[in-house]
Motif scaffolding. Structure first.
Motif, PDB file in Angstrom:
ATOM      1  N   UNK A 182      43.221 -31.296  14.883  1.00 32.83           N
ATOM      2  CA  UNK A 182      43.403 -32.014  16.148  1.00 32.83           C
ATOM      3  C   UNK A 182      44.021 -31.117  17.214  1.00 32.83           C
ATOM      4  N   UNK A 183      45.015 -30.335  16.836  1.00 38.52           N
ATOM      5  CA  UNK A 183      45.647 -29.423  17.804  1.00 38.52           C
ATOM      6  C   UNK A 183      44.648 -28.373  18.291  1.00 38.52           C
ATOM      7  N   UNK A 184      43.831 -27.850  17.377  1.00 39.51           N
ATOM      8  CA  UNK A 184      42.820 -26.872  17.770  1.00 39.51           C
ATOM      9  C   UNK A 184      41.780 -27.497  18.697  1.00 39.51           C
ATOM     10  N   UNK A 185      41.410 -28.743  18.425  1.00 39.96           N
ATOM     11  CA  UNK A 185      40.437 -29.429  19.280  1.00 39.96           C
ATOM     12  C   UNK A 185      41.009 -29.679  20.668  1.00 39.96           C
ATOM     13  N   UNK A 186      42.283 -29.992  20.750  1.00 36.86           N
ATOM     14  CA  UNK A 186      42.915 -30.190  22.057  1.00 36.86           C
ATOM     15  C   UNK A 186      42.916 -28.879  22.838  1.00 36.86           C
ATOM     16  N   UNK A 187      43.268 -27.776  22.182  1.00 44.54           N
ATOM     17  CA  UNK A 187      43.246 -26.466  22.845  1.00 44.54           C
ATOM     18  C   UNK A 187      41.822 -26.107  23.289  1.00 44.54           C
ATOM     19  N   UNK A 188      40.853 -26.392  22.436  1.00 47.20           N
ATOM     20  CA  UNK A 188      39.460 -26.120  22.793  1.00 47.20           C
ATOM     21  C   UNK A 188      38.989 -26.964  23.963  1.00 47.20           C
ATOM     22  N   UNK A 189      39.446 -28.214  24.017  1.00 47.58           N
ATOM     23  CA  UNK A 189      39.083 -29.079  25.131  1.00 47.58           C
ATOM     24  C   UNK A 189      39.696 -28.572  26.434  1.00 47.58           C
ATOM     25  N   UNK A 190      40.941 -28.109  26.365  1.00 46.11           N
ATOM     26  CA  UNK A 190      41.588 -27.523  27.546  1.00 46.11           C
ATOM     27  C   UNK A 190      40.813 -26.292  28.012  1.00 46.11           C
ATOM     28  N   UNK A 191      40.400 -25.445  27.076  1.00 44.77           N
ATOM     29  CA  UNK A 191      39.630 -24.250  27.431  1.00 44.77           C
ATOM     30  C   UNK A 191      38.308 -24.629  28.093  1.00 44.77           C
ATOM     31  N   UNK A 192      37.655 -25.663  27.589  1.00 48.30           N
ATOM     32  CA  UNK A 192      36.392 -26.103  28.172  1.00 48.30           C
ATOM     33  C   UNK A 192      36.593 -26.599  29.597  1.00 48.30           C
ATOM     34  N   UNK A 193      37.633 -27.366  29.827  1.00 44.27           N
ATOM     35  CA  UNK A 193      37.921 -27.863  31.176  1.00 44.27           C
ATOM     36  C   UNK A 193      38.243 -26.711  32.118  1.00 44.27           C
ATOM     37  N   UNK A 194      39.022 -25.748  31.642  1.00 43.72           N
ATOM     38  CA  UNK A 194      39.398 -24.614  32.494  1.00 43.72           C
ATOM     39  C   UNK A 194      38.169 -23.771  32.834  1.00 43.72           C
TER      40      UNK A 194
ATOM     41  N   UNK B 172      29.614 -15.042  36.910  1.00 36.53           N
ATOM     42  CA  UNK B 172      29.348 -16.464  37.089  1.00 36.53           C
ATOM     43  C   UNK B 172      28.381 -16.974  36.026  1.00 36.53           C
ATOM     44  N   UNK B 173      27.346 -16.216  35.748  1.00 34.85           N
ATOM     45  CA  UNK B 173      26.379 -16.605  34.715  1.00 34.85           C
ATOM     46  C   UNK B 173      27.021 -16.560  33.332  1.00 34.85           C
ATOM     47  N   UNK B 174      27.790 -15.524  33.056  1.00 34.55           N
ATOM     48  CA  UNK B 174      28.461 -15.421  31.757  1.00 34.55           C
ATOM     49  C   UNK B 174      29.515 -16.508  31.574  1.00 34.55           C
ATOM     50  N   UNK B 175      30.220 -16.857  32.643  1.00 29.64           N
ATOM     51  CA  UNK B 175      31.167 -17.973  32.564  1.00 29.64           C
ATOM     52  C   UNK B 175      30.440 -19.270  32.214  1.00 29.64           C
ATOM     53  N   UNK B 176      29.270 -19.448  32.785  1.00 31.26           N
ATOM     54  CA  UNK B 176      28.477 -20.643  32.490  1.00 31.26           C
ATOM     55  C   UNK B 176      27.991 -20.648  31.040  1.00 31.26           C
ATOM     56  N   UNK B 177      27.613 -19.483  30.527  1.00 26.00           N
ATOM     57  CA  UNK B 177      27.192 -19.379  29.121  1.00 26.00           C
ATOM     58  C   UNK B 177      28.367 -19.697  28.195  1.00 26.00           C
ATOM     59  N   UNK B 178      29.531 -19.146  28.487  1.00 25.25           N
ATOM     60  CA  UNK B 178      30.728 -19.413  27.678  1.00 25.25           C
ATOM     61  C   UNK B 178      31.088 -20.898  27.757  1.00 25.25           C
ATOM     62  N   UNK B 179      30.975 -21.480  28.935  1.00 24.30           N
ATOM     63  CA  UNK B 179      31.242 -22.908  29.084  1.00 24.30           C
ATOM     64  C   UNK B 179      30.304 -23.735  28.209  1.00 24.30           C
ATOM     65  N   UNK B 180      29.030 -23.389  28.194  1.00 21.75           N
ATOM     66  CA  UNK B 180      28.069 -24.121  27.363  1.00 21.75           C
ATOM     67  C   UNK B 180      28.366 -23.946  25.875  1.00 21.75           C
ATOM     68  N   UNK B 181      28.722 -22.739  25.468  1.00 17.14           N
ATOM     69  CA  UNK B 181      29.091 -22.514  24.065  1.00 17.14           C
ATOM     70  C   UNK B 181      30.330 -23.321  23.672  1.00 17.14           C
ATOM     71  N   UNK B 182      31.338 -23.276  24.518  1.00 23.40           N
ATOM     72  CA  UNK B 182      32.558 -24.032  24.223  1.00 23.40           C
ATOM     73  C   UNK B 182      32.288 -25.532  24.194  1.00 23.40           C
ATOM     74  N   UNK B 183      31.469 -25.992  25.120  1.00 19.65           N
ATOM     75  CA  UNK B 183      31.143 -27.420  25.180  1.00 19.65           C
ATOM     76  C   UNK B 183      30.403 -27.870  23.924  1.00 19.65           C
ATOM     77  N   UNK B 184      29.444 -27.078  23.486  1.00 17.88           N
ATOM     78  CA  UNK B 184      28.695 -27.463  22.285  1.00 17.88           C
ATOM     79  C   UNK B 184      29.577 -27.422  21.044  1.00 17.88           C
ATOM     80  N   UNK B 185      30.450 -26.427  20.959  1.00 17.87           N
ATOM     81  CA  UNK B 185      31.301 -26.331  19.764  1.00 17.87           C
ATOM     82  C   UNK B 185      32.349 -27.436  19.727  1.00 17.87           C
TER      83      UNK B 185
END
Length: 163
Positions: A130-142, A82-95
């Protein structure tokens, strides 16, 4: 009942893995070139530190997703996950935030700073980005949904006393 909790987590992790791998692959393969006045300009993701950060963060999230997807569901490491998922979420969100900002400047420019838009000259690069950003946004939401689901499961375990 336990299978009902395993399937959503597995599916969310599988979707997140696919989105981060896709974002990394599409961003790393993005390049285009144009010639202006006999000068050739090459646009690559390595020209921007934010795009490199975006690709590296998605690669890290892909590696993390690949390792966590094969963990047993009844592992005692669920709090750490749970903590690592939150860290990955923060990294993905910032990137994704940084990459979206640079992508916007590339598309629209900035007249106050004198930066011209480049997407008219290198459309293939911009389409890949743009396609990479869309995939990254999907990953952040997931990953956000995964954190919410894990928090919900953790709260339910604590209230029922089965922790």
């Amino acid at each position: 009942m336990a299978m009902a909790k395993i399937i959503p987590t597995f599916l969310l992790r599988l979707i997140a893995l696919g989105a981060t791998i896709s974002a990394t692959a599409v961003m790393v393969t993005s390049h285009d070139s144009t010639t202006v006045l006999n000068l050739t300009f090459v646009a690559k993701y390595t020209n921007s530190p934010t795009f490199k950060y975006f690709a590296l963060t998605n690669a890290i999230a892909s590696g993390y997703g690949l390792t966590t997807i094969f963990l047993p569901s009844k592992t005692s490491l669920w709090r750490l996950l749970l903590v690592l998922d939150l860290v990955i979420l923060c990294l993905l969100d910032s990137s994704i935030s940084a990459a979206l900002a640079i992508g916007y400047v590339g598309k629209k420019g900035n007249t106050q700073a004198g930066w011209l838009p480049i997407c008219g000259q290198v459309p293939k690069f911009c389409d890949h980005a743009n396609a990479a950003l869309i995939c990254g946004f999907v990953a952040t939401i997931v990953y956000f949904l995964l954190v919410l689901y894990s928090l919900h499961s953790a709260v339910n375990l604590l209230t029922t006393g089965k922790a």
